[in-house]
Design a protein around this motif. Structure first.
Motif, PDB file in Angstrom:
ATOM      1  N   CYS A 129       8.965  60.462  70.532  1.00 32.93           N
ATOM      2  CA  CYS A 129      10.319  60.161  69.605  1.00 32.93           C
ATOM      3  C   CYS A 129      10.609  61.648  68.651  1.00 32.93           C
ATOM      4  N   ILE A 145      18.451  66.070  69.266  1.00 33.31           N
ATOM      5  CA  ILE A 145      19.340  65.264  69.987  1.00 33.31           C
ATOM      6  C   ILE A 145      19.653  64.028  69.471  1.00 33.31           C
ATOM      7  N   TYR A 152      14.825  55.480  57.639  1.00 32.40           N
ATOM      8  CA  TYR A 152      15.546  54.363  58.368  1.00 32.40           C
ATOM      9  C   TYR A 152      15.564  53.227  57.728  1.00 32.40           C
ATOM     10  N   TYR A 172      18.260  44.532  66.054  1.00 34.09           N
ATOM     11  CA  TYR A 172      19.092  45.633  66.380  1.00 34.09           C
ATOM     12  C   TYR A 172      18.001  46.708  66.823  1.00 34.09           C
ATOM     13  N   THR A 173      17.159  47.164  65.827  1.00 35.67           N
ATOM     14  CA  THR A 173      16.185  48.152  66.216  1.00 35.67           C
ATOM     15  C   THR A 173      15.180  47.751  67.160  1.00 35.67           C
ATOM     16  N   GLY A 188      21.436  58.488  75.890  1.00 37.98           N
ATOM     17  CA  GLY A 188      20.356  59.466  76.462  1.00 37.98           C
ATOM     18  C   GLY A 188      18.822  59.068  76.139  1.00 37.98           C
ATOM     19  N   LEU A 198       6.555  51.839  76.914  1.00 37.62           N
ATOM     20  CA  LEU A 198       5.836  51.439  75.750  1.00 37.62           C
ATOM     21  C   LEU A 198       5.507  49.750  75.975  1.00 37.62           C
ATOM     22  N   VAL A 206       5.623  51.156  66.328  1.00 38.55           N
ATOM     23  CA  VAL A 206       6.749  52.123  66.187  1.00 38.55           C
ATOM     24  C   VAL A 206       7.807  51.466  65.060  1.00 38.55           C
TER      25      VAL A 206
HETATM   26  C1  HEC Z   1      15.321  61.921  74.940  1.00 38.83           C
HETATM   27  C2  HEC Z   1      15.702  61.773  73.493  1.00 38.83           C
HETATM   28  C3  HEC Z   1      15.343  60.653  72.667  1.00 38.83           C
HETATM   29  C4  HEC Z   1      14.029  60.063  72.710  1.00 38.83           C
HETATM   30  C5  HEC Z   1      12.780  60.588  73.083  1.00 38.83           C
HETATM   31  C6  HEC Z   1      14.297  59.041  71.742  1.00 38.83           C
HETATM   32  N1  HEC Z   1      15.393  59.081  71.274  1.00 38.83           N
HETATM   33 FE1  HEC Z   1      15.958  57.584  69.658  1.00 38.83          FE
HETATM   34  N2  HEC Z   1      17.931  58.290  70.124  1.00 38.83           N
HETATM   35  C7  HEC Z   1      18.413  59.112  70.852  1.00 38.83           C
HETATM   36  C8  HEC Z   1      19.805  59.328  70.844  1.00 38.83           C
HETATM   37  C9  HEC Z   1      20.745  60.472  71.452  1.00 38.83           C
HETATM   38  C10 HEC Z   1      20.410  58.560  69.806  1.00 38.83           C
HETATM   39  C11 HEC Z   1      21.653  58.335  69.476  1.00 38.83           C
HETATM   40  C12 HEC Z   1      22.617  57.769  70.435  1.00 38.83           C
HETATM   41  C13 HEC Z   1      22.431  56.399  70.855  1.00 38.83           C
HETATM   42  O1  HEC Z   1      22.597  55.571  69.819  1.00 38.83           O
HETATM   43  O2  HEC Z   1      21.864  56.005  71.851  1.00 38.83           O
HETATM   44  C14 HEC Z   1      19.039  57.752  69.489  1.00 38.83           C
HETATM   45  C15 HEC Z   1      19.288  56.467  68.631  1.00 38.83           C
HETATM   46  C16 HEC Z   1      17.995  56.014  68.090  1.00 38.83           C
HETATM   47  C17 HEC Z   1      18.161  54.897  67.307  1.00 38.83           C
HETATM   48  C18 HEC Z   1      19.333  54.026  66.629  1.00 38.83           C
HETATM   49  C19 HEC Z   1      19.540  54.980  65.451  1.00 38.83           C
HETATM   50  C20 HEC Z   1      20.647  54.387  64.505  1.00 38.83           C
HETATM   51  O3  HEC Z   1      20.839  54.721  63.245  1.00 38.83           O
HETATM   52  O4  HEC Z   1      20.985  53.253  64.733  1.00 38.83           O
HETATM   53  C21 HEC Z   1      16.892  54.476  66.906  1.00 38.83           C
HETATM   54  C22 HEC Z   1      16.230  53.564  66.001  1.00 38.83           C
HETATM   55  C23 HEC Z   1      15.984  55.321  67.533  1.00 38.83           C
HETATM   56  N3  HEC Z   1      16.725  56.240  68.350  1.00 38.83           N
HETATM   57  C24 HEC Z   1      14.447  55.466  67.659  1.00 38.83           C
HETATM   58  C25 HEC Z   1      13.867  55.990  68.632  1.00 38.83           C
HETATM   59  C26 HEC Z   1      12.343  55.949  68.656  1.00 38.83           C
HETATM   60  C27 HEC Z   1      11.469  55.080  67.701  1.00 38.83           C
HETATM   61  C28 HEC Z   1      11.864  56.713  69.670  1.00 38.83           C
HETATM   62  C29 HEC Z   1      10.641  56.763  70.064  1.00 38.83           C
HETATM   63  C30 HEC Z   1       9.739  55.799  70.675  1.00 38.83           C
HETATM   64  C31 HEC Z   1      13.183  57.394  70.205  1.00 38.83           C
HETATM   65  N4  HEC Z   1      14.082  56.873  69.398  1.00 38.83           N
HETATM   66  C32 HEC Z   1      13.071  58.327  71.178  1.00 38.83           C
HETATM   67  C33 HEC Z   1      17.458  59.982  71.697  1.00 38.83           C
HETATM   68  C34 HEC Z   1      16.062  59.956  71.865  1.00 38.83           C
END
Ligand code: HEC
Length: 219
Positions: A129, A145, A152, A172-173, A188, A198, A206
């Motif tokens: 993450c 990214i 959060y 949602y989460t 992405g 996972l 997480v």
């Molecule tokens: C390759 C990059 C990438 C990885 C690795 C990644 N994320 Fe994300 N994540 C994003 C991107 C880009 C967004 C925003 C765009 C979208 O909503 O998809 C996002 C959005 C989110 C959101 C929504 C945030 C909101 O305000 O609504 C959450 C929660 C989140 N990620 C948690 C995680 C967690 C926890 C992990 C690890 C288990 C993780 N992400 C791994 C790229 C990544």
């Protein structure tokens, strides 16, 4: 083909293919995409847990790539269809409990290992993450990214997630972690539950990192 040289050779093959294609006229974006797919297909082989079938795109990947190639955002209706189909894949925890141990969640968020050809079959994957998100303040090395996830739960007013008080945010989460396309068609972010990166217990840990009021993320 030697493994270390795969990308270099793929690049060389692609470059020479392009020269030939260019002599016959400028290839369209679709033709270039096809050439790239063929070149990739010819340049990789199964090794360990990393299998060539990873190059196969599902419908959402294909639609999002096509929009990218056309240089346009995804068509709104197609986007909604991808999101609805992705939401259907989300499996809620059967015991109705969404939060595990934030300390284990932090270790999962830090861990970028897994799914490469050097990982033994059956080894436990990390979430990686921090590669894309700021999460806890103590970790100063993170990618941007994705949006910052610091505070959060706090920012969303979550003070007692186990009580069912913040049900919509909690669900949602969970859905976002299970299949990020459920809320953003061309996300992405890896589809952690859907792609079996996972497991359910890891996802709960997480979740706790993001939503437990005791987690350093929410201090
Ligand atoms: C390759 C990059 C990438 C990885 C690795 C990644 N994320 Fe994300 N994540 C994003 C991107 C880009 C967004 C925003 C765009 C979208 O909503 O998809 C996002 C959005 C989110 C959101 C929504 C945030 C909101 O305000 O609504 C959450 C929660 C989140 N990620 C948690 C995680 C967690 C926890 C992990 C690890 C288990 C993780 N992400 C791994 C790229 C990544």
């Amino acid at each position: 083909m030697k493994n270390d040289n795969t990308w270099f050779l793929a690049g060389a093959v692609l470059a020479s293919t392009l020269v030939v294609a260019a002599c016959a006229g400028v290839p369209s974006a679709q033709e270039l995409d096809k050439i790239a797919a063929q070149t990739l297909g010819a340049s990789f082989r199964d090794q360990g847990v990393a299998k060539v079938d990873r190059l196969v795109q599902d419908d959402a990947n294909r639609e999002c790539s096509a929009a990218d190639i056309a240089g346009k955002p995804i068509d709104a209706q197609v986007g909604r269809r991808i999101e609805a189909a992705s939401l259907k894949t989300v499996q809620m925890p059967p015991d109705g409990k969404f939060l595990g141990d934030w300390k284990l969640g932090e270790a999962i968020a830090q861990n970028g290992r897994g799914l490469t050809w050097t990982d033994p079959a059956g080894s436990v994957n990390g979430g990686n993450c921090y590669n894309c998100h700021q999460i806890s303040k103590a970790e100063v090395s993170y990618g941007t990214i994705g949006p910052s996830l610091y505070n959060y739960g706090k920012l969303r007013g979550v003070s007692n997630p186990e009580s069912g008080e913040a049900k919509a945010i909690v669900e949602y989460t969970w859905g976002k972690l299970w299949n990020a396309r459920a809320y953003n068609a061309c996300s992405g972010m890896p589809r952690f539950g859907h792609a079996q990166i996972l497991g359910e217990k890891q996802l709960k840990d997480v979740m706790a990192l993001l939503l437990d009021p005791a987690s350093p993320v929410n201090q």
